[in-house]
Each structure stands twice: as C-alpha cells, then as structure tokens.
Design an enzyme around this catalytic site. Structure first.
Site, PDB file in Angstrom:
ATOM      1  N   ASP A  29       0.844  -1.120   0.044  1.00 38.54           N
ATOM      2  CA  ASP A  29      -0.013  -0.077  -0.051  1.00 38.54           C
ATOM      3  C   ASP A  29       0.969   1.220   0.059  1.00 38.54           C
ATOM      4  O   ASP A  29       1.454   1.578   0.818  1.00 38.54           O
ATOM      5  CB  ASP A  29      -0.717   0.061   1.238  1.00 38.54           C
ATOM      6  CG  ASP A  29      -1.787   1.296   1.414  1.00 38.54           C
ATOM      7  OD1 ASP A  29      -2.918   1.002   0.745  1.00 38.54           O
ATOM      8  OD2 ASP A  29      -1.476   2.182   1.843  1.00 38.54           O
ATOM      9  N   TYR A  50       3.280   9.572  -0.441  1.00 36.32           N
ATOM     10  CA  TYR A  50       4.294   9.411   0.271  1.00 36.32           C
ATOM     11  C   TYR A  50       5.706   9.473  -0.417  1.00 36.32           C
ATOM     12  O   TYR A  50       6.603   9.108   0.058  1.00 36.32           O
ATOM     13  CB  TYR A  50       4.230   7.671   0.292  1.00 36.32           C
ATOM     14  CG  TYR A  50       2.715   7.350   1.242  1.00 36.32           C
ATOM     15  CD1 TYR A  50       2.124   8.311   1.665  1.00 36.32           C
ATOM     16  CD2 TYR A  50       2.282   6.265   1.205  1.00 36.32           C
ATOM     17  CE1 TYR A  50       0.762   7.932   2.498  1.00 36.32           C
ATOM     18  CE2 TYR A  50       1.091   5.571   1.835  1.00 36.32           C
ATOM     19  CZ  TYR A  50       0.376   6.781   2.408  1.00 36.32           C
ATOM     20  OH  TYR A  50      -0.743   6.382   3.234  1.00 36.32           O
ATOM     21  N   LYS A  66      -2.691   5.879  -4.334  1.00 29.54           N
ATOM     22  CA  LYS A  66      -3.631   6.681  -3.960  1.00 29.54           C
ATOM     23  C   LYS A  66      -3.681   8.138  -4.612  1.00 29.54           C
ATOM     24  O   LYS A  66      -2.430   8.709  -4.913  1.00 29.54           O
ATOM     25  CB  LYS A  66      -3.900   7.106  -2.537  1.00 29.54           C
ATOM     26  CG  LYS A  66      -3.667   5.708  -1.881  1.00 29.54           C
ATOM     27  CD  LYS A  66      -4.034   6.205  -0.282  1.00 29.54           C
ATOM     28  CE  LYS A  66      -3.565   4.512   0.513  1.00 29.54           C
ATOM     29  NZ  LYS A  66      -2.218   4.474   0.899  1.00 29.54           N
TER      30      LYS A  66
HETATM   31  P1  NAD Z   1       0.717   1.692  11.891  1.00 30.61           P
HETATM   32  O1  NAD Z   1      -0.234   1.621  12.961  1.00 30.61           O
HETATM   33  O2  NAD Z   1       0.899   0.700  10.932  1.00 30.61           O
HETATM   34  O3  NAD Z   1       2.211   2.215  12.902  1.00 30.61           O
HETATM   35  C1  NAD Z   1       3.110   1.976  12.384  1.00 30.61           C
HETATM   36  C2  NAD Z   1       4.240   2.481  13.836  1.00 30.61           C
HETATM   37  O4  NAD Z   1       4.238   0.949  14.476  1.00 30.61           O
HETATM   38  C3  NAD Z   1       5.788   2.634  13.159  1.00 30.61           C
HETATM   39  O5  NAD Z   1       6.302   3.555  14.002  1.00 30.61           O
HETATM   40  C4  NAD Z   1       6.424   1.208  13.484  1.00 30.61           C
HETATM   41  O6  NAD Z   1       7.464   1.349  13.955  1.00 30.61           O
HETATM   42  C5  NAD Z   1       5.589   0.767  14.737  1.00 30.61           C
HETATM   43  N1  NAD Z   1       5.340  -0.905  14.559  1.00 30.61           N
HETATM   44  C6  NAD Z   1       5.096  -1.490  13.586  1.00 30.61           C
HETATM   45  N2  NAD Z   1       5.255  -2.805  13.805  1.00 30.61           N
HETATM   46  C7  NAD Z   1       5.633  -2.892  14.915  1.00 30.61           C
HETATM   47  C8  NAD Z   1       5.595  -3.927  16.135  1.00 30.61           C
HETATM   48  N3  NAD Z   1       5.639  -5.401  15.795  1.00 30.61           N
HETATM   49  N4  NAD Z   1       5.958  -3.804  17.364  1.00 30.61           N
HETATM   50  C9  NAD Z   1       6.095  -2.566  17.672  1.00 30.61           C
HETATM   51  N5  NAD Z   1       6.010  -1.511  16.976  1.00 30.61           N
HETATM   52  C10 NAD Z   1       5.836  -1.730  15.505  1.00 30.61           C
HETATM   53  O7  NAD Z   1       0.683   3.304  11.184  1.00 30.61           O
HETATM   54  P2  NAD Z   1       0.809   3.744   9.634  1.00 30.61           P
HETATM   55  O8  NAD Z   1       2.154   3.531   9.043  1.00 30.61           O
HETATM   56  O9  NAD Z   1       0.424   5.302   9.689  1.00 30.61           O
HETATM   57  O10 NAD Z   1      -0.480   2.946   8.958  1.00 30.61           O
HETATM   58  C11 NAD Z   1      -0.087   1.837   8.207  1.00 30.61           C
HETATM   59  C12 NAD Z   1      -0.444   1.994   6.654  1.00 30.61           C
HETATM   60  O11 NAD Z   1      -1.591   2.713   6.516  1.00 30.61           O
HETATM   61  C13 NAD Z   1       0.860   3.178   6.190  1.00 30.61           C
HETATM   62  O12 NAD Z   1       2.057   2.700   6.093  1.00 30.61           O
HETATM   63  C14 NAD Z   1      -0.103   3.612   4.807  1.00 30.61           C
HETATM   64  O13 NAD Z   1       0.230   2.637   4.014  1.00 30.61           O
HETATM   65  C15 NAD Z   1      -1.434   3.479   5.158  1.00 30.61           C
HETATM   66  N6  NAD Z   1      -2.109   4.829   6.059  1.00 30.61           N
HETATM   67  C16 NAD Z   1      -2.836   5.471   4.917  1.00 30.61           C
HETATM   68  C17 NAD Z   1      -3.356   6.744   5.372  1.00 30.61           C
HETATM   69  C18 NAD Z   1      -4.609   7.217   4.549  1.00 30.61           C
HETATM   70  O14 NAD Z   1      -4.863   8.275   4.815  1.00 30.61           O
HETATM   71  N7  NAD Z   1      -5.274   6.668   3.747  1.00 30.61           N
HETATM   72  C19 NAD Z   1      -3.068   7.266   6.516  1.00 30.61           C
HETATM   73  C20 NAD Z   1      -1.960   6.635   7.252  1.00 30.61           C
HETATM   74  C21 NAD Z   1      -1.552   5.519   6.929  1.00 30.61           C
END
Ligand code: NAD
Length: 277
Positions: free
Chosen positions: A47, A52, A77
C-alpha cells in the site's frame, strides 16, 4: 508463507490479501530495501500513495523481487493536490509510470476533501480507469458516510474498499456497519495506532499476548483480522515485518475479542476527513 494470508473478494471481481504492507513515512532512500524485505518476508500486498513520494522506489522493489506481477496486489492513491487541481487522469498515468506497472490492483481517492466538492466528479473518472482495465478495483480512503452516500446515489460503481483510520481506540463501528450493508471492505490504516499512544500497554492486549505467547502488536493485528478488516501495518524493521506477518498460527478467543472491542474510545489519532480540504 504467502498462502496463509486469506483473500477477500472485492465487488470488482478480484480479491485482496487481507494482510498487506504499508509504506507511509518510509523515506524514499530506504523504500526499495524495505519493500524488497517485505516481499521476501512474504507480503504480496503493498500500500503506497503518490503523497508518500516513494512510488518509484516501490516499483523498483517490485521489479527487483522477481515475483510475478499477478502474484502481487499494489495499491496507490490520488494525491490531494491532484484531486483539487483536477489532474486525475494525469496523476493516475504518472503513478503507473513511477511504479513501472501497466495496471493497479486498487486505486484510491486519498481524501474526499469535501469542501472542494470534487469527489463525485473524481469518482466518475476513476470509473473509467476500472472500465479500461488499468485499475482492477477502485476505492476510496477517509470517506465518511455522507460522502459514500453521494457516490452510491450519483455514480455507477460502489467503492470496493474504504481505507480509514481504525485501531482498538477508534473502531469505526457505524462506518463498518454501513460498509457491510453496501459490500464495501473496510481497510484499516494506522492499525497499530501509528505508535501515537501506548496501545501495547493496555491490560486486555497484554493479557492476550501472554496467553498466546505472542507480542502485543500481533494481538492487535490479529484482532483486525478476526474483525474482518484489511490491515496494512508499516515497519522499516525486517524483524517487525516478520512479526506482523506471523498472525495465522493463533486465534483470539471470543472473550479476548470482546475485551479488545471494549477498548473503543471513538478517538482519532489522525486528521478528521471533514476538516482535511
Ligand atoms: P501503523 O499503525 O502501521 O504504525 C506504524 C508504527 O508502528 C511505526 O512507528 C512502526 O515502527 C511501529 N510498529 C510496526 N510494527 C511494530 C511491532 N511489531 N511492534 C512495535 N511497533 C511496531 O501506522 P501507519 O504506518 O500510519 O499505517 C499503516 C499504513 O496505512 C501506512 O503505512 C499507509 O500505507 C497507510 N496509511 C494510510 C493513510 C490514509 O490516509 N489512507 C494514512 C496513514 C497510513
């Protein structure tokens, strides 16, 4: 390992792996390595978004992986300024070019930006990408119920998914019920709460982690899977990527699910779509 990820049928006639890998805030300099790692770990669903600034590097990783195109599911997107600037066709073509692909598995309107009043018109252009086969499915992101109602009333295709902020503190019950009624899949962004509060320290999550000898992150992601959400966690660390992929060897009990369901505070950590314009 990839065959362990369930696939969900979309209204487009295609299907999506329920677990994918998100690349928000992955620095372009790191993205090719990170996505190659994710594909090696077993992820087949990536995704990204034009916003990004790493589509070129995602594309390079896909190419370098050697995994056949049809085994991968790639989402990107429409960036807000291209949406607002009425450059939908051009933005879509540039995304395909940057990713080095001739079709997308899913193309999303990143935000509705309701004050601009363009999302219905933009969606009609998205319908042409589906019709000509360059997008195998089309969907939206950050749409609230009134925005979905407008699309359903005024256009031909119901969005295949709505990708929204969703995690145990913000469970989106009303929106999920609306999705279920209309055959729209719920895709959770920020599934781990983006690390913006101590989700992993909550007693209900800790208790389930101890009971199953898994990490709190695995409990939260497993809760998403059992709730029926599509989930796309992000991590730059290969060890965490593997941890987040390893969700299919245990099952939360009904009581554990209920305890996590009870954590909902209806509290966002990200932007309110009504106010992002
Ligand atoms: P997320 O909830 O996936 O959190 C990511 C954070 O969690 C990072 O800091 C990472 O280091 C930590 N993390 C990951 N795995 C872990 C683990 N096993 N243990 C401890 N910490 C851990 O947040 P995100 O990246 O914002 O969301 C996931 C995806 O959703 C994004 O990468 C993106 O592709 C999408 N997204 C979309 C929108 C939108 O507006 N459509 C907005 C934000 C994110």
């Amino acid at each position: 390992m990839t065959q362990t990820v369930p696939r969900l049928d979309l209204n487009s006639g295609t299907s999506i792996p329920q677990l994918g890998f998100g690349v928000f805030l992955v620095d372009p300099d790191d993205t090719q390595r990170v996505v190659e790692d994710a594909i090696e770990v077993g992820y087949r669903h990536i995704d990204t978004a034009t916003g990004y600034n790493n589509e070129t590097e995602v594309g390079a990783a896909i190419k370098a992986s050697g995994v056949p195109r049809e085994e991968l599911f790639v989402t990107t997107k429409l960036r807000n300024d291209h949406h607002k600037g009425r450059d939908v066709e051009g933005a879509f073509a540039r995304s395909l070019e940057m990713l080095g692909l001739d079709y997308l598995d899913l193309y999303l309107i990143h935000w509705p930006m309701p004050a601009n009043g363009f999302y219905v018109d933009t969606w009609r252009t998205f319908e042409t990408f589906y019709a000509d086969g360059r997008a195998k499915a089309i969907g939206v992101s950050n749409f609230l119920i009134p925005h979905l109602e407008d699309l359903i009333a005024q256009t031909d295709i119901v969005p295949a998914v709505n990708q929204v902020e969703l995690h145990p503190i913000f469970q989106q019950r009303e929106l999920r019920a609306f999705h279920a009624e209309h055959g729209i899949h719920t895709e959770a962004w920020g599934p781990l709460g983006q690390g913006k509060y101590d989700l992993f320290g909550l007693p209900a999550i800790q208790a389930a982690a101890h009971a199953h000898d898994v990490t709190p992150a695995q409990v939260v992601l497993r809760w998403h899977i059992q709730t029926g959400n599509i989930v796309i966690p992000k991590s730059n660390s290969r060890q965490r990527m593997a941890e987040n992929f390893d969700l299919f060897g245990f099952e939360l009990t009904a009581d554990e699910m209920a305890a996590i369901d009870a954590l909902d505070e209806n509290r966002r950590v990200g932007g309110n779509p009504a106010e992002v314009n």
